[in-house]
Design an enzyme around this catalytic site. Sequence first.
Site, PDB file in Angstrom:
ATOM      1  N   PHE A 122      -0.482   4.168   2.796  1.00 30.88           N
ATOM      2  CA  PHE A 122      -1.287   5.187   3.464  1.00 30.88           C
ATOM      3  C   PHE A 122      -0.791   5.287   4.901  1.00 30.88           C
ATOM      4  CE2 PHE A 122      -3.881   2.925   0.330  1.00 30.88           C
ATOM      5  CZ  PHE A 122      -4.126   3.965  -0.549  1.00 30.88           C
ATOM      6  N   CYS A 123      -0.531   6.488   5.356  1.00 33.16           N
ATOM      7  CA  CYS A 123       0.213   6.618   6.608  1.00 33.16           C
ATOM      8  C   CYS A 123      -0.190   7.860   7.383  1.00 33.16           C
ATOM      9  CB  CYS A 123       1.722   6.728   6.336  1.00 33.16           C
ATOM     10  SG  CYS A 123       2.334   5.581   5.104  1.00 33.16           S
ATOM     11  N   THR A 124       0.179   7.854   8.657  1.00 38.50           N
ATOM     12  CA  THR A 124       0.202   9.067   9.481  1.00 38.50           C
ATOM     13  C   THR A 124       1.583   9.170  10.093  1.00 38.50           C
ATOM     14  OG1 THR A 124      -2.158   8.885  10.030  1.00 38.50           O
ATOM     15  CG2 THR A 124      -0.787  10.267  11.455  1.00 38.50           C
TER      16      THR A 124
END
Length: 361
Positions: A122-124
């Site tokens: 899960f990333c930005t």
Amino acid sequence: MTYHSNEQCTMFSTLLLLNVIVSCQADLAAPVINVSLDEPPEVRWAQLLEVYDTDYLKKAAAEVIDTTVPKWVHHAVIPVVEALEKYVPPPYAGEIRGLASHVGGSITDIILLNFAYEISAFCTSIIAQDTSGHLYHGRNLDYPHDILRNLTIDILFVRNGTVAYRGTSFAGYVGLWTGQSPNKFTISGNQRGKDHWWDWWKNWVSAFLLKSSPVSWLVRETLEDAVDFQDAVMRLSKIPLITSVYYIVAGVKPGEGVVISRDRKGPADIWPLEPWNGGWFRVETNFDHWVMPPVKDLRRDAANEALNATGPDNINIYTLYKVLSLSPVCNRITVYTTTMSAGSPEKYNTEVRQEGCHSNV
């Protein structure tokens, strides 16, 4: 994109700085190791043992595997181990075999560990261009395993005494979710959508029977082989993958920035920078940019607001780091933050978020 007054920007920048000071007091630079591409794959990762105790690496790997990989996959990997070179392409088969030897563990565990990291990143990711045409790329990697903060490393992949490319990864993992080809381009990968338990079967079949690429292996291969930004985008767009993903890419020339929304077989969408039309930045989390994220996931809105307040006149590697440090862009499961700019490769930096960042998400 909307812009704010200088007074508003100053106030916002002050709040951002305070947030960084509070949330990053315990952050540390990731340790750096060299991987020589001139060495045989079986010995390339030996320098890990200068940084990590082998017993700790085995215990950490077991924790990640036991909490991530379904039990049936443990049995499914046996034929792959028995015919490793048949199913796993070079140089990864040799590197996996070498890692097992270095750590004193089993090849089965190293393969399971590598595929565990393919399923839940899960990333930005943010790419941005300033008014002078310079490009900046930053990413937070979020993962629900605290132990990964102790396994985060920066890797210099060296050929003929020169850094061919570099990236950020976890000890025991041969792929890359984050990387830079100096003076050419930068890449980050984000999980696309939500995978289910049955997707392990799809991923397994895609990888070992259909010869599709794990998403992190394609990042590494692109960093190693692509000659420029355009070549990188083509490779990341068309090569079959084991699962869906977002590839975020920035180059060195004005306008060289894109978010590629990937299906297994090809691109579902290409979302380029359009600085001449107000689109001087792009924010990608884990949801298609043309749909609304879940109500409780405020990362995209917070990053968009912070970037608009910063503006293209003030964006740089340091203000980008501040945006990535703002809650909830940085949150309790954020493992590390990397900022990079292919045109200034010496500025590549990874900070391990030792305690995550506190937020309500």
